[in-house]
Design a protein around this motif. Structure first.
Motif, PDB file in Angstrom:
ATOM      1  N   UNK A   1       0.819  -1.208   0.000  1.00  0.00           N
ATOM      2  CA  UNK A   1       0.000   0.000   0.000  1.00  0.00           C
ATOM      3  C   UNK A   1       0.855   1.262   0.000  1.00  0.00           C
ATOM      4  N   UNK A   2       1.991   1.258   0.711  1.00  0.00           N
ATOM      5  CA  UNK A   2       2.832   2.464   0.740  1.00  0.00           C
ATOM      6  C   UNK A   2       3.402   2.772  -0.637  1.00  0.00           C
ATOM      7  N   UNK A   3       3.816   1.741  -1.371  1.00  0.00           N
ATOM      8  CA  UNK A   3       4.377   1.974  -2.706  1.00  0.00           C
ATOM      9  C   UNK A   3       3.298   2.390  -3.697  1.00  0.00           C
ATOM     10  N   UNK A   4       2.055   1.971  -3.444  1.00  0.00           N
ATOM     11  CA  UNK A   4       0.936   2.397  -4.291  1.00  0.00           C
ATOM     12  C   UNK A   4       0.558   3.854  -3.998  1.00  0.00           C
ATOM     13  N   UNK A   5       0.565   4.215  -2.724  1.00  0.00           N
ATOM     14  CA  UNK A   5       0.120   5.550  -2.332  1.00  0.00           C
ATOM     15  C   UNK A   5       1.171   6.619  -2.615  1.00  0.00           C
ATOM     16  N   UNK A   6       2.450   6.248  -2.511  1.00  0.00           N
ATOM     17  CA  UNK A   6       3.534   7.209  -2.712  1.00  0.00           C
ATOM     18  C   UNK A   6       4.462   6.718  -3.825  1.00  0.00           C
ATOM     19  N   UNK A   7       4.031   6.737  -5.076  1.00  0.00           N
ATOM     20  CA  UNK A   7       4.795   6.118  -6.161  1.00  0.00           C
ATOM     21  C   UNK A   7       6.164   6.724  -6.411  1.00  0.00           C
ATOM     22  N   UNK A   8       6.371   7.988  -6.033  1.00  0.00           N
ATOM     23  CA  UNK A   8       7.668   8.619  -6.271  1.00  0.00           C
ATOM     24  C   UNK A   8       8.538   8.664  -5.034  1.00  0.00           C
ATOM     25  N   UNK A   9       7.985   8.307  -3.894  1.00  0.00           N
ATOM     26  CA  UNK A   9       8.670   8.620  -2.643  1.00  0.00           C
ATOM     27  C   UNK A   9       9.039   7.427  -1.776  1.00  0.00           C
ATOM     28  N   UNK A  10       8.390   6.287  -1.954  1.00  0.00           N
ATOM     29  CA  UNK A  10       8.641   5.160  -1.062  1.00  0.00           C
ATOM     30  C   UNK A  10       8.938   3.896  -1.860  1.00  0.00           C
ATOM     31  N   UNK A  11       9.667   4.038  -2.974  1.00  0.00           N
ATOM     32  CA  UNK A  11      10.102   2.866  -3.725  1.00  0.00           C
ATOM     33  C   UNK A  11      10.982   1.951  -2.879  1.00  0.00           C
ATOM     34  N   UNK A  12      11.605   2.534  -1.859  1.00  0.00           N
ATOM     35  CA  UNK A  12      12.482   1.733  -0.997  1.00  0.00           C
ATOM     36  C   UNK A  12      11.718   0.598  -0.326  1.00  0.00           C
ATOM     37  N   UNK A  13      10.450   0.825   0.002  1.00  0.00           N
ATOM     38  CA  UNK A  13       9.682  -0.216   0.682  1.00  0.00           C
ATOM     39  C   UNK A  13       9.487  -1.426  -0.216  1.00  0.00           C
TER      40      UNK A  13
END
Length: 267
Positions: free
Chosen positions: A178-190
């Motif tokens: 969900x974090x990578x879906x919600x923040x596509x430019x910012x949380x690729x690390x997850x």
């Protein structure tokens, strides 16, 4: 010498190209850069490097293609790159929150004998996490904190007033899918951390806006048969795009160097 193509000429694409031309990316040659609109490109590099026709780009016998253009570029071009015979280095790993896309791309790689390559990019310790996953792993958590300017132009602006923030605020708590879906430019690390470890649905993530910091900070905890790892990474944001940092392109350059020279470190 490996023939390299780059998709996108934003912050990541420009930095990777620079490292190649500075001979910091191993024994590789930059053959082509795929962009959306040739008319908008201003660069000191030869004009013939740039193309805006995908057919032209993928028909250049490229050994490796580097993606630096976001989730949509992964959706459009990852399968095609692999089926064209090129290995594919992906920076927008969060695109793989779509399991159907991941399955399709991995199928293409298997059928073509090519590789999908996930660099460490903004996160660290992926070699240790991946090794620990053999063990197995019991838990992985990630806390990502970035300064307010890194969240401008994102969904976070609808949650908090970035201009007036005085204390850290948690804007997300959940799993990596969900974090990578919600923040596509910012949380690729997850997503990268999840692929190395226990998967997108099991990796726990917290995301913070923190007005007291000027770097992008990632704090990782993992435990398992191997023991434990606690790691904090502080990345200097790129002045052109504070959502990402210098280390992303540096990490891609390191992958290119590993693939093109006789000494491989950190795999």
């Amino acid at each position: 010498m490996l023939r390299v193509g780059i998709i996108g000429f934003g912050t990541i694409g420009k930095d990777v190209a620079q490292y190649i031309f500075e001979n910091k990316a191993g024994n590789v040659a930059l053959i082509s850069i795929l962009v959306r609109d040739l008319g908008r490109i201003e660069s000191e590099y030869p004009k013939e490097l740039f193309v805006d026709e995908p057919d032209q780009f993928f028909n250049q016998n490229l050994d490796i293609i580097v993606e630096g253009a976001g989730h949509h570029a992964v959706q459009l071009y990852a399968e095609r790159a692999l089926r064209s015979g090129s290995d594919f280095i992906v920076s927008s790993v969060g695109a793989f929150n779509d399991q159907t896309l991941m399955d399709t791309i991995m199928g293409a790689a298997a059928e073509s004998g090519t590789k999908l390559i996930v660099p460490s990019a903004a996160v660290g310790g992926l070699d240790r996490i991946a090794a620990g996953a053999v063990g197995p792993l019991d838990e992985i958590t990630l806390k990502t904190s970035k300064p307010p300017k890194a969240w401008m132009g994102t969904i976070v602006e609808q949650q908090v007033n970035l201009q007036e923030l005085t204390e850290p605020v948690c804007v997300f708590e959940g799993n990596a899918r969900e974090s990578s879906r919600r923040f596509p430019e910012s949380v690729n690390v997850s997503a990268a951390l999840s692929l190395a470890g226990i998967g997108l649905d099991q990796t726990k993530v917290q995301v913070f806006v923190d007005p007291h910091i000027n770097k992008n900070v990632h704090e990782i905890f993992a435990s398992g048969k191997f023991g434990e790892i606690r790691l904090q990474i502080q990345n200097t944001p790129s002045p052109n795009n504070p959502k990402t940092g210098y280390i992303v392109a540096m990490s891609i350059a390191k992958v290119l160097k590993n693939l093109s020279t006789n000494l491989m470190i950190g795999l």
